[in-house]
Design a protein around this motif. Structure first.
Motif, PDB file in Angstrom:
ATOM      1  N   GLY A  78       0.781  -1.250   0.086  1.00 45.30           N
ATOM      2  CA  GLY A  78       0.053  -0.113  -0.120  1.00 45.30           C
ATOM      3  C   GLY A  78       0.919   1.369  -0.002  1.00 45.30           C
ATOM      4  O   GLY A  78       1.878   1.148  -0.336  1.00 45.30           O
ATOM      5  N   THR A  79       0.426   2.443   0.557  1.00 45.22           N
ATOM      6  CA  THR A  79       1.224   3.592   0.557  1.00 45.22           C
ATOM      7  C   THR A  79       2.212   3.588   1.515  1.00 45.22           C
ATOM      8  O   THR A  79       2.128   2.872   2.433  1.00 45.22           O
ATOM      9  CB  THR A  79       0.122   4.631   0.715  1.00 45.22           C
ATOM     10  OG1 THR A  79      -0.407   4.741   1.938  1.00 45.22           O
ATOM     11  CG2 THR A  79      -0.927   4.773  -0.334  1.00 45.22           C
ATOM     12  N   ASP A  81      -7.754   2.312   5.827  1.00 51.60           N
ATOM     13  CA  ASP A  81      -7.354   2.963   7.193  1.00 51.60           C
ATOM     14  C   ASP A  81      -6.666   1.940   8.098  1.00 51.60           C
ATOM     15  O   ASP A  81      -6.932   2.155   9.327  1.00 51.60           O
ATOM     16  CB  ASP A  81      -8.778   3.236   7.860  1.00 51.60           C
ATOM     17  CG  ASP A  81      -9.577   4.461   6.759  1.00 51.60           C
ATOM     18  OD1 ASP A  81      -8.669   5.198   6.276  1.00 51.60           O
ATOM     19  OD2 ASP A  81     -10.624   4.680   6.909  1.00 51.60           O
ATOM     20  N   SER A  82      -5.965   1.273   7.538  1.00 53.23           N
ATOM     21  CA  SER A  82      -5.116   0.486   8.444  1.00 53.23           C
ATOM     22  C   SER A  82      -3.452   0.548   8.116  1.00 53.23           C
ATOM     23  O   SER A  82      -2.976   0.341   7.009  1.00 53.23           O
ATOM     24  CB  SER A  82      -5.512  -1.190   8.038  1.00 53.23           C
ATOM     25  OG  SER A  82      -4.657  -1.979   8.854  1.00 53.23           O
ATOM     26  N   PRO A 141      -5.139   0.876  13.407  1.00 56.59           N
ATOM     27  CA  PRO A 141      -6.128   1.782  12.608  1.00 56.59           C
ATOM     28  C   PRO A 141      -5.425   3.102  12.544  1.00 56.59           C
ATOM     29  O   PRO A 141      -4.875   3.657  13.463  1.00 56.59           O
ATOM     30  CB  PRO A 141      -7.336   1.764  13.531  1.00 56.59           C
ATOM     31  CG  PRO A 141      -7.019   1.421  14.828  1.00 56.59           C
ATOM     32  CD  PRO A 141      -5.917   0.416  14.672  1.00 56.59           C
ATOM     33  N   THR A 142      -5.663   3.857  11.411  1.00 59.03           N
ATOM     34  CA  THR A 142      -5.051   5.131  11.139  1.00 59.03           C
ATOM     35  C   THR A 142      -6.198   5.778  10.453  1.00 59.03           C
ATOM     36  O   THR A 142      -6.974   5.569   9.663  1.00 59.03           O
ATOM     37  CB  THR A 142      -3.875   5.030  10.508  1.00 59.03           C
ATOM     38  OG1 THR A 142      -3.325   6.566  10.599  1.00 59.03           O
ATOM     39  CG2 THR A 142      -3.996   4.288   9.133  1.00 59.03           C
ATOM     40  N   THR A 143      -6.203   7.424  10.631  1.00 60.13           N
ATOM     41  CA  THR A 143      -6.871   8.127   9.970  1.00 60.13           C
ATOM     42  C   THR A 143      -5.880   9.551   9.615  1.00 60.13           C
ATOM     43  O   THR A 143      -6.488  10.623   9.125  1.00 60.13           O
ATOM     44  CB  THR A 143      -8.053   8.766  11.003  1.00 60.13           C
ATOM     45  OG1 THR A 143      -7.585   9.396  12.225  1.00 60.13           O
ATOM     46  CG2 THR A 143      -8.975   7.634  11.311  1.00 60.13           C
ATOM     47  N   ALA A 144      -4.746   9.068   9.674  1.00 54.60           N
ATOM     48  CA  ALA A 144      -3.585  10.237   9.120  1.00 54.60           C
ATOM     49  C   ALA A 144      -3.892  10.539   7.660  1.00 54.60           C
ATOM     50  O   ALA A 144      -4.237   9.789   6.655  1.00 54.60           O
ATOM     51  CB  ALA A 144      -2.250   9.686   9.196  1.00 54.60           C
ATOM     52  N   VAL A 145      -4.053  11.931   7.486  1.00 55.27           N
ATOM     53  CA  VAL A 145      -4.054  12.555   6.179  1.00 55.27           C
ATOM     54  C   VAL A 145      -3.113  13.342   5.833  1.00 55.27           C
ATOM     55  O   VAL A 145      -2.772  14.424   6.807  1.00 55.27           O
ATOM     56  CB  VAL A 145      -5.464  13.038   6.045  1.00 55.27           C
ATOM     57  CG1 VAL A 145      -5.794  13.400   4.602  1.00 55.27           C
ATOM     58  CG2 VAL A 145      -6.570  12.019   6.165  1.00 55.27           C
ATOM     59  N   CYS A 146      -2.695  13.284   4.636  1.00 51.70           N
ATOM     60  CA  CYS A 146      -1.656  14.516   4.099  1.00 51.70           C
ATOM     61  C   CYS A 146      -2.517  15.577   3.705  1.00 51.70           C
ATOM     62  O   CYS A 146      -3.581  15.192   2.764  1.00 51.70           O
ATOM     63  CB  CYS A 146      -0.576  13.743   3.000  1.00 51.70           C
ATOM     64  SG  CYS A 146       0.444  15.139   2.558  1.00 51.70           S
ATOM     65  N   ASP A 147      -2.223  16.768   3.810  1.00 49.50           N
ATOM     66  CA  ASP A 147      -3.357  17.861   3.300  1.00 49.50           C
ATOM     67  C   ASP A 147      -3.033  18.044   1.675  1.00 49.50           C
ATOM     68  O   ASP A 147      -3.910  18.744   1.365  1.00 49.50           O
ATOM     69  CB  ASP A 147      -2.769  19.239   4.161  1.00 49.50           C
ATOM     70  CG  ASP A 147      -3.274  18.928   5.523  1.00 49.50           C
ATOM     71  OD1 ASP A 147      -3.967  18.140   6.029  1.00 49.50           O
ATOM     72  OD2 ASP A 147      -3.078  19.921   6.283  1.00 49.50           O
ATOM     73  N   TYR A 154      -0.461  13.696  -1.840  1.00 46.71           N
ATOM     74  CA  TYR A 154       0.851  12.976  -1.477  1.00 46.71           C
ATOM     75  C   TYR A 154       0.331  11.723  -0.667  1.00 46.71           C
ATOM     76  O   TYR A 154      -0.639  11.581  -0.179  1.00 46.71           O
ATOM     77  CB  TYR A 154       2.002  13.515  -1.160  1.00 46.71           C
ATOM     78  CG  TYR A 154       2.374  14.937  -2.319  1.00 46.71           C
ATOM     79  CD1 TYR A 154       2.871  14.593  -3.519  1.00 46.71           C
ATOM     80  CD2 TYR A 154       1.806  15.961  -1.784  1.00 46.71           C
ATOM     81  CE1 TYR A 154       2.874  15.426  -4.208  1.00 46.71           C
ATOM     82  CE2 TYR A 154       1.994  17.051  -2.627  1.00 46.71           C
ATOM     83  CZ  TYR A 154       2.559  16.760  -3.930  1.00 46.71           C
ATOM     84  OH  TYR A 154       2.618  17.763  -4.935  1.00 46.71           O
ATOM     85  N   SER A 155       1.356  10.893  -0.238  1.00 41.51           N
ATOM     86  CA  SER A 155       1.080   9.818   0.628  1.00 41.51           C
ATOM     87  C   SER A 155       0.535  10.201   1.869  1.00 41.51           C
ATOM     88  O   SER A 155       0.893  11.238   2.640  1.00 41.51           O
ATOM     89  CB  SER A 155       2.261   9.087   0.994  1.00 41.51           C
ATOM     90  OG  SER A 155       2.320   7.832   1.527  1.00 41.51           O
ATOM     91  N   ASP A 156      -0.335   9.337   2.330  1.00 44.71           N
ATOM     92  CA  ASP A 156      -1.106   9.715   3.769  1.00 44.71           C
ATOM     93  C   ASP A 156      -0.145   8.586   4.492  1.00 44.71           C
ATOM     94  O   ASP A 156      -0.683   8.476   5.693  1.00 44.71           O
ATOM     95  CB  ASP A 156      -2.484   9.162   3.757  1.00 44.71           C
ATOM     96  CG  ASP A 156      -3.299  10.127   2.949  1.00 44.71           C
ATOM     97  OD1 ASP A 156      -3.007  11.129   3.146  1.00 44.71           O
ATOM     98  OD2 ASP A 156      -4.498   9.657   2.342  1.00 44.71           O
ATOM     99  N   GLY A 157       1.098   8.253   4.251  1.00 47.24           N
ATOM    100  CA  GLY A 157       1.913   7.471   5.041  1.00 47.24           C
ATOM    101  C   GLY A 157       1.733   5.804   5.034  1.00 47.24           C
ATOM    102  O   GLY A 157       1.005   5.325   4.381  1.00 47.24           O
TER     103      GLY A 157
END
Length: 454
Positions: A88-89, A109-110, A130-136, A139-142
């Motif tokens: 994934g990303t 979201d994992s 679980p993750t909800t991290a978002v790049c503004d 680009y990659s959300d991690g």
């Protein structure tokens, strides 16, 4: 308020005010102008076969590594693919531990840390959070950080600031802390990306707890409990360095504000120097390098390189500073015979690989290629293996006055943008992008790369 704090606050406000109208120049974020790394249309202007192979150098390199069963002189198609797995990303790099490969990535979201068998590619274990991290930005959300393996443990700094210790043998979670929540760290524009430094009994991390004086923290390796917290610096995308100079131990950390030296025992600050980009949305993302008593801090585009000497009384003095000689943006630095080698940012007419003398900042040589802002690793005494940001793979023999090209793929092996540092163990090479994890065989011999017989 100190001058240091005033400058930092002014820089922070400038980033906030201009966030909606500026170019993104952090790792994984290419700019909208060609000088800062435009991808669209650039390949048509630059041939992919711009680096001819040196047959004599390739033969010599093959001879040097023959006893180890490693061949870095593959054909233009690249080394043979052994196996691959979908990914994934994320920009975290793969890690080889014994006969296993460990990597982290994100699916929906994992956020997942995975362990594969190095030879077969079979999945051995997987840890999910679980993750909800978002790049503004687009680009990659991690995740952005790289797992760190020490002994039987894998330490993972997750995109939303949690830190996990995992047993690398079976994937069992040993301990887990939500550090962002505990230390009231405000999430940035990008997911957390610093990687921890793990010693015999401690874990050091650039956390970024500005409001809780937890810019840098030290945890007990076995329990995860906090030993000390220090500075009010925001975090960078780097890993701390522990070094001993003049009989003193120094923990050197590149934070969002610059270079900091701390006593690793109690976190007391020896000294700190400002070194960060004034351009909006630029971030420190290159870890420091120590050569004898000189520390080299590099960031770009903009600030470039600064070298400081550590003194016997734990103080420091600046040796030199140069904005242009080496301004690596998010690229790993490697050392060779008391020299430092790294890729520059793209703002000086195109990125290139350079070697400098950290004692005085002298540029020893420069090599330009389709690798552009690549990620290098040193193999053996004098060979660099690098993956380019467009996915080309190259092996280069280092000289005092330049490099010899041992092998260079005609076409990309990995998908652009390719920002993950390669991992190599024996004759196995591991590459990762945001689509797959691929393991290549470096034991094959290709006689077409040599004009002499072995």
């Amino acid at each position: 308020m100190s001058g240091f704090a005033v400058d930092r606050l002014a820089n922070f406000m400038r980033r906030i005010l201009l966030a909606g109208c500026c170019q993104l120049i952090l790792v994984g974020c290419h700019s909208s102008s060609e000088s800062e790394g435009t991808f669209e249309g650039f390949a048509a202007k630059e041939p992919t076969n711009a680096s001819p192979i040196d047959p004599a150098a390739a033969s010599a390199a093959r001879t040097r590594l023959a006893d180890e069963g490693v061949d870095l002189t593959w054909s233009p198609e690249g080394p043979p693919l052994l196996w691959q797995q979908p990914m994934g990303t994320g920009y975290g790099s793969p890690v080889i531990v014994g006969d296993r490969v460990i990597a982290n990535h994100r699916v929906d979201d994992s956020e997942r840390t995975v362990c594969f068998d190095l030879e077969s590619g079979d999945l051995i274990w997987e840890d999910q959070i679980p993750t909800t991290a978002v790049c503004d930005y687009e680009y990659s959300d991690g995740p952005y950080s790289t797992p760190v393996v020490a002994g039987d443990e894998v330490f993972v700094h997750h995109g939303q600031g949690q830190l996990s210790a995992i047993d690398w043998r079976d994937g069992r979670r040993i301990w887990h802390r939500d550090l962002y929540q505990e230390y009231q760290v405000t999430p940035g524009i990008f997911p957390a990306g610093a990687s921890p430094l793990v010693t015999e009994d401690r874990v050091f991390l650039s956390l970024g707890g500005v409001d809780t004086d937890a810019g840098v923290i030290a945890l007990d390796r076995a329990s995860g409990e906090t030993i000390w917290a220090a500075t009010d610096h925001a975090a960078a995308y780097t890993i701390p360095v522990l070094t001993r100079v003049h009989g003193n131990d120094h923990l050197l950390v590149i934070t969002a504000e610059g270079l900091v030296s701390l006593d690793p025992t109690d976190g007391s600050v020896d000294w700190e120097i400002q070194h960060f980009g004034r351009a909006p949305l630029s971030y420190n993302a290159v870890s420091p390098v120590v050569i004898q008593d000189i520390v080299l801090a590099v960031t770009g585009p903009g600030p470039g390189a600064v070298a400081v000497r550590i003194l016997p009384d734990r103080g420091h003095e600046r040796v030199w500073k140069d904005r242009r000689v080496l301004d690596s943006q998010f690229n790993r630095l490697v050392t060779w015979k008391d020299h430092v080698i790294g890729f520059t940012a793209a703002g000086q007419g195109g990125a290139s690989l350079r070697m400098i003398d950290p004692a005085d900042g002298e540029l020893m040589w420069e090599y330009s290629s389709v690798l552009r802002r690549g990620q290098p690793v040193r193999v053996g005494d004098d060979i660099i293996l690098a993956i380019g940001e467009r996915g080309h793979l190259a092996s280069l023999a280092i000289r005092h006055d330049g490099v010899d090209v041992l092998a260079f793929t005609d076409q990309p092996l990995m998908t652009e943008p390719s920002y993950c540092t390669p991992a190599i163990r024996g004759n196995r090479l591991v590459l990762k992008d945001e689509e797959r994890l691929a393991v290549f065989d470096l034991s094959a011999f290709d006689p077409s790369l040599s004009t002499t017989e072995d």
